[in-house]
Design a protein around this motif. Sequence first.
Motif, PDB file in Angstrom:
ATOM      1  N   VAL A 241       0.858  -1.183   0.000  1.00  0.00           N
ATOM      2  CA  VAL A 241       0.000   0.000   0.000  1.00  0.00           C
ATOM      3  C   VAL A 241       0.902   1.243   0.000  1.00  0.00           C
ATOM      4  O   VAL A 241       2.046   1.193   0.442  1.00  0.00           O
ATOM      5  CB  VAL A 241      -1.047   0.002   1.168  1.00  0.00           C
ATOM      6  N   GLU A 245      -2.200   6.026   1.214  1.00  0.00           N
ATOM      7  CA  GLU A 245      -3.312   5.126   1.542  1.00  0.00           C
ATOM      8  C   GLU A 245      -3.177   4.633   2.989  1.00  0.00           C
ATOM      9  O   GLU A 245      -4.158   4.601   3.740  1.00  0.00           O
ATOM     10  CB  GLU A 245      -3.324   3.920   0.597  1.00  0.00           C
ATOM     11  N   ARG A 297      -8.363  -0.188  -2.336  1.00  0.00           N
ATOM     12  CA  ARG A 297      -7.339  -0.977  -1.649  1.00  0.00           C
ATOM     13  C   ARG A 297      -7.912  -1.569  -0.360  1.00  0.00           C
ATOM     14  O   ARG A 297      -7.800  -2.746  -0.121  1.00  0.00           O
ATOM     15  CB  ARG A 297      -6.158  -0.074  -1.300  1.00  0.00           C
ATOM     16  N   ALA A 381      -9.950   3.519   1.011  1.00  0.00           N
ATOM     17  CA  ALA A 381      -8.673   4.023   0.474  1.00  0.00           C
ATOM     18  C   ALA A 381      -8.346   3.295  -0.818  1.00  0.00           C
ATOM     19  O   ALA A 381      -8.623   2.107  -0.964  1.00  0.00           O
ATOM     20  CB  ALA A 381      -7.558   3.807   1.485  1.00  0.00           C
ATOM     21  N   GLY A 382      -7.771   4.012  -1.737  1.00  0.00           N
ATOM     22  CA  GLY A 382      -7.377   3.427  -3.016  1.00  0.00           C
ATOM     23  C   GLY A 382      -7.136   4.550  -4.006  1.00  0.00           C
ATOM     24  O   GLY A 382      -7.019   5.712  -3.613  1.00  0.00           O
ATOM     25  N   TYR A 414      -6.989   9.565  -2.894  1.00  0.00           N
ATOM     26  CA  TYR A 414      -6.919   8.192  -2.402  1.00  0.00           C
ATOM     27  C   TYR A 414      -7.851   7.923  -1.228  1.00  0.00           C
ATOM     28  O   TYR A 414      -7.653   7.008  -0.471  1.00  0.00           O
ATOM     29  CB  TYR A 414      -5.471   7.810  -2.049  1.00  0.00           C
ATOM     30  N   ASN A 415      -8.862   8.750  -1.067  1.00  0.00           N
ATOM     31  CA  ASN A 415      -9.789   8.527   0.048  1.00  0.00           C
ATOM     32  C   ASN A 415     -11.197   8.996  -0.300  1.00  0.00           C
ATOM     33  O   ASN A 415     -11.383  10.089  -0.805  1.00  0.00           O
ATOM     34  CB  ASN A 415      -9.267   9.299   1.269  1.00  0.00           C
TER      35      ASN A 415
END
Length: 449
Positions: A241, A245, A297, A381-382, A414-415
Amino acid sequence: MIVLKFGGTSVGSVENIKKVAAIVSSSKEDKIVVLSAMSGVTNTLQKISNLLSNSDIIEAKKEMSALNLKYSEVINDLFKKDETVLKAGDLLRLCDDLLTSLLTIEYSTKIEKIILAQGEIVSTNLFQLYLKETGESSELISAMDFMMIDKNNEPDGDYIQENLTKVLSNFTSIKTFITQGFICKNRNNEIDNLKRGGSDYTASIIGAAVGASQIQIWTDISGMHNNDPRFVDRTFSINEVSFDEAAELAYFGAKILHPQSIIPAKEKNIPVLLKNTFDPDAKGTLIHNDASIEKIRAIAAKDNITAIKIKSYRMLMAYGFLKKVFEVFEDNQTAIDMITTSEIAVSLTIDDTSQLDKIIQELEGFGSIEVDSDLSIICIAGNIAQNTKGVTAAIFNCLKDIPIRMISYGGSNYNLSFLVKSSDKIAVLNLLNEGLFTIKSKKNKSVLI
Ligand code: ADP
Ligand code: ASP
Ligand code: MG
């Protein structure tokens, strides 16, 4: 140099302490080993402290005796040589005498911090005695000689780097150092701490201070999972990760990492490897800059969230309104997690409600205020950049039957996070797990790849 941190369960029994010693001895690099208190000990110390604050000396003494007994059993089982048993006994007496001396002193938060520090002080001393008994050379360095927080309770990076370097330079031939996680000194030179779960933060701060090549966080699970394994059954470990993230996941409730622990490592670009003490061969999770990109993720949840809505027609077309609202939170030293605005209202969330009454009183000057508590933030997250198609639709498709109080999207790439009633949290985590991941052997991943 590498930093290895072992959490409470990892040092929580004689059997486990031996496993930790084997891991430490098997790595041949120069290292600093950061240890937590044995599992349950900080909770017991917190209980003792709470009892003292209520002047319940009798119950506090009972808890202290139970802790002493637990330690005595560990000492008897862990050490073979009489000489080591004696030394460990002396250590235990010192700790017990200190706690006993606090029974008669007027209680304050200073006393609480001295009490809480004893868990890490004992675990590191016992561990070093064990290494010594097994013939492994090491040096125990006290976190109180270098770990410092400033007036805002943030680690003082310059002080820590300078003083840790000085401490280490006293032992040029030593390859293994042991120190306490969690505890530190504050500006008044008093014992303080980095808040619950803070040993991860200690490891990352030390890693950054010495420019470590890697920070390893050893715990009781094989790395970061795609969802919270305490509430969801079919979760899986993720191989890698990104720092961003991991920082979002840690902040929004992935208990495997202390909320702030990724920041020092990220600032110095030091990879963080999450490993399982009880399955050292498992790959774990690498947190680094070059993590592959995945649309989704992992998911985490943060509880005890309070939402505050400020509704005012004075906001319409006005500028400077948000500034005034934010100033109220700044003046009351309360961090805001999520925020959403409409033309006549702004909603925001906090997790620290210690100043809530004052905050509400001050906000009432701006408009009508509504407060909701017992909420949870769900964080996904990702790679959720605005130009990534399909992610938001997939997420909200899973949540057709769940009322959602607030949504935060687009703040970072990323969120995506949203706010639900805490009573819906477990259902939400499970619905997202079912809907967003394929969970089959060897094909554990997001369905959106
Ligand atoms: P330590 O005492 O080693 O610091 P913690 O209990 O603080 O260990 O953290 C490890 C625990 O975090 C795991 O046992 C697991 O239940 C919990 N956890 C919560 N979310 C996650 C996640 N996303 N991935 C892995 N573990 C998680
Ligand atoms: N012993 C402390 C706690 O239980 C710190 C840690 O374990 O990280 O919170
Ligand atoms: Mg922890």
